[in-house]
Design a protein around this motif. Sequence first.
Motif, short mmCIF file in Angstrom:
data_model
loop_
_atom_site.label_atom_id
_atom_site.label_comp_id
_atom_site.label_asym_id
_atom_site.label_seq_id
_atom_site.Cartn_x
_atom_site.Cartn_y
_atom_site.Cartn_z
N PHE A 1 0.84 -1.20 0.00
CA PHE A 1 0.00 0.00 0.00
C PHE A 1 0.88 1.25 0.00
N GLY A 2 1.93 1.23 0.80
CA GLY A 2 2.84 2.38 0.88
C GLY A 2 3.52 2.66 -0.45
N ARG A 3 3.90 1.62 -1.17
CA ARG A 3 4.51 1.81 -2.49
C ARG A 3 3.55 2.52 -3.44
N SER A 4 2.30 2.10 -3.44
CA SER A 4 1.32 2.71 -4.34
C SER A 4 1.11 4.19 -4.02
N VAL A 5 1.03 4.50 -2.75
CA VAL A 5 0.87 5.90 -2.34
C VAL A 5 2.08 6.72 -2.76
N PHE B 1 4.69 10.76 -6.36
CA PHE B 1 5.83 11.11 -7.22
C PHE B 1 5.37 11.55 -8.61
N LEU B 2 4.35 10.87 -9.13
CA LEU B 2 3.88 11.19 -10.48
C LEU B 2 3.04 12.47 -10.53
N LEU B 3 2.28 12.73 -9.47
CA LEU B 3 1.35 13.86 -9.49
C LEU B 3 2.02 15.17 -9.05
N LEU B 4 3.02 15.08 -8.19
CA LEU B 4 3.70 16.30 -7.74
C LEU B 4 4.75 16.73 -8.77
N PRO B 5 5.16 17.99 -8.75
CA PRO B 5 6.20 18.44 -9.68
C PRO B 5 7.48 17.62 -9.53
N GLN B 6 8.02 17.17 -10.68
CA GLN B 6 9.21 16.32 -10.65
C GLN B 6 10.47 17.16 -10.84
N VAL C 1 3.06 2.31 -17.30
CA VAL C 1 3.61 1.25 -16.45
C VAL C 1 3.70 1.71 -15.00
N TRP C 2 4.04 2.99 -14.79
CA TRP C 2 4.02 3.53 -13.43
C TRP C 2 2.63 3.34 -12.81
N TRP C 3 1.59 3.71 -13.54
CA TRP C 3 0.23 3.64 -12.99
C TRP C 3 -0.25 2.20 -12.83
N LEU C 4 0.17 1.32 -13.73
CA LEU C 4 -0.17 -0.09 -13.56
C LEU C 4 0.45 -0.63 -12.28
#
Length: 412
Positions: free
Chosen positions: A295-299, A304-309, A380-383
């Motif tokens: 669960f922690g990995r998914s969060v 990481f993907l939604l915040l500014p990189q 692949v990130w989202w999968l």
Amino acid sequence: MSRASAVQTQQNGLPWLIIICGCLVAALTFGPRSAMGFYQLPLLAEKGWDRTTFSLAMALQNLAWGFGTPIFGALADRYGTWRVLALSGIIYCAGLVMMATATSPGMLYLGGGIMVGLGVASGSFGIVLAAFARNVVPERRSFVFGLGTAAGSAGMFLFAPLSQGLIEAYGWYQSLLIMAGMMLLLPFIAIPLRGNSKSGLAQQAVYEQTMGAALKEALGHRSYNLLVAGFFVCGFQVAFITAHFPAYIADLGIEARYAVLALALIGFFNIIGSLSAGAIAQRYSKPHFLAWIYFGRSVLVTAFLLLPQSPASVIVFAVLMGLLWLSTVPPTNGLVAIMFGTRHLGLLGGIAFFSHQIGSFLGVWLGGYLYDRIGSYDPVWWLGVVLGLFAAVMHLPIREKPVERPTLAAAE
């Protein structure tokens, strides 16, 4: 010292020579394959191949690693851990040499893919952990499993900057040959890990069972099947990041040194995460702990993907992902040992790891394939996020108890 006294001493303490040498083996075998992502861009630039080609080689590597682990685990259970680890050094070295000298994709698939994968399989931490389990009392197993897993993490931490440094100093070709030479140290380091499934403390308490009976029992056990299914997700997530994160960072326009730093930080904080996982799994529910990890990995990936990189977000992501990286291994192997004992731990732990590597194959290959088709790693990130949530749910019904047997020759 009498035999009874020696046994009592072994039970009260820990076999530190076996543990230290096993940790060195884990670091040496896990290190080079965790740095494969650094070779992608320079190798492809020289050879003129696309990312799908490199991804397929790395995917085959993960598949061979997974396929070979239960086989080599069974061989180690029967014929001795040292023999299998010595073989690992030879296969691993040959695979890296063939990868360096590849003149066609086929040679890359065979050398850097299948042979390196079999080299890692025959020297994997699963085989090392099975040797630990045979020489450590049940009350200390999760702790030493954490040590062995942390050693693999240390290999990642050391080989990330080492590989990049060798590439910058000598080029990717010479770098691979240098690492191939390092693999020839394995037969010597592994000497203290002599013995098979009837060695060490296991000689006092072994439930005699054929390999076929052990497989039938395990594959018919609901909790084991759930554990195996969940481990598939671990492989998908970590292998994708290992193979594609350096290229992903480059695509973002972030300097390459941050990719090196990120993988090194994943390796370093994985040491902390693995040691902590071994301690936590010794005291609390292993299935629930695994559910929280996934669960922690998914969060984390979602954030990481939604915040500014940026370089800062890459570093934060690496630190937190490192804590969760191989923290699944101590509780997973601990559960297999609790369910079925140590007689066929190399085999049954290897089957669980085969599931892990099927996930690795898909994560690595799909990353390269989709990138060449749509120019993005995002699907692949989202999968991986969705699969992490799936794995969290899958671990909740797992029962942390020995399998019920009509007659039990001896308790593990």
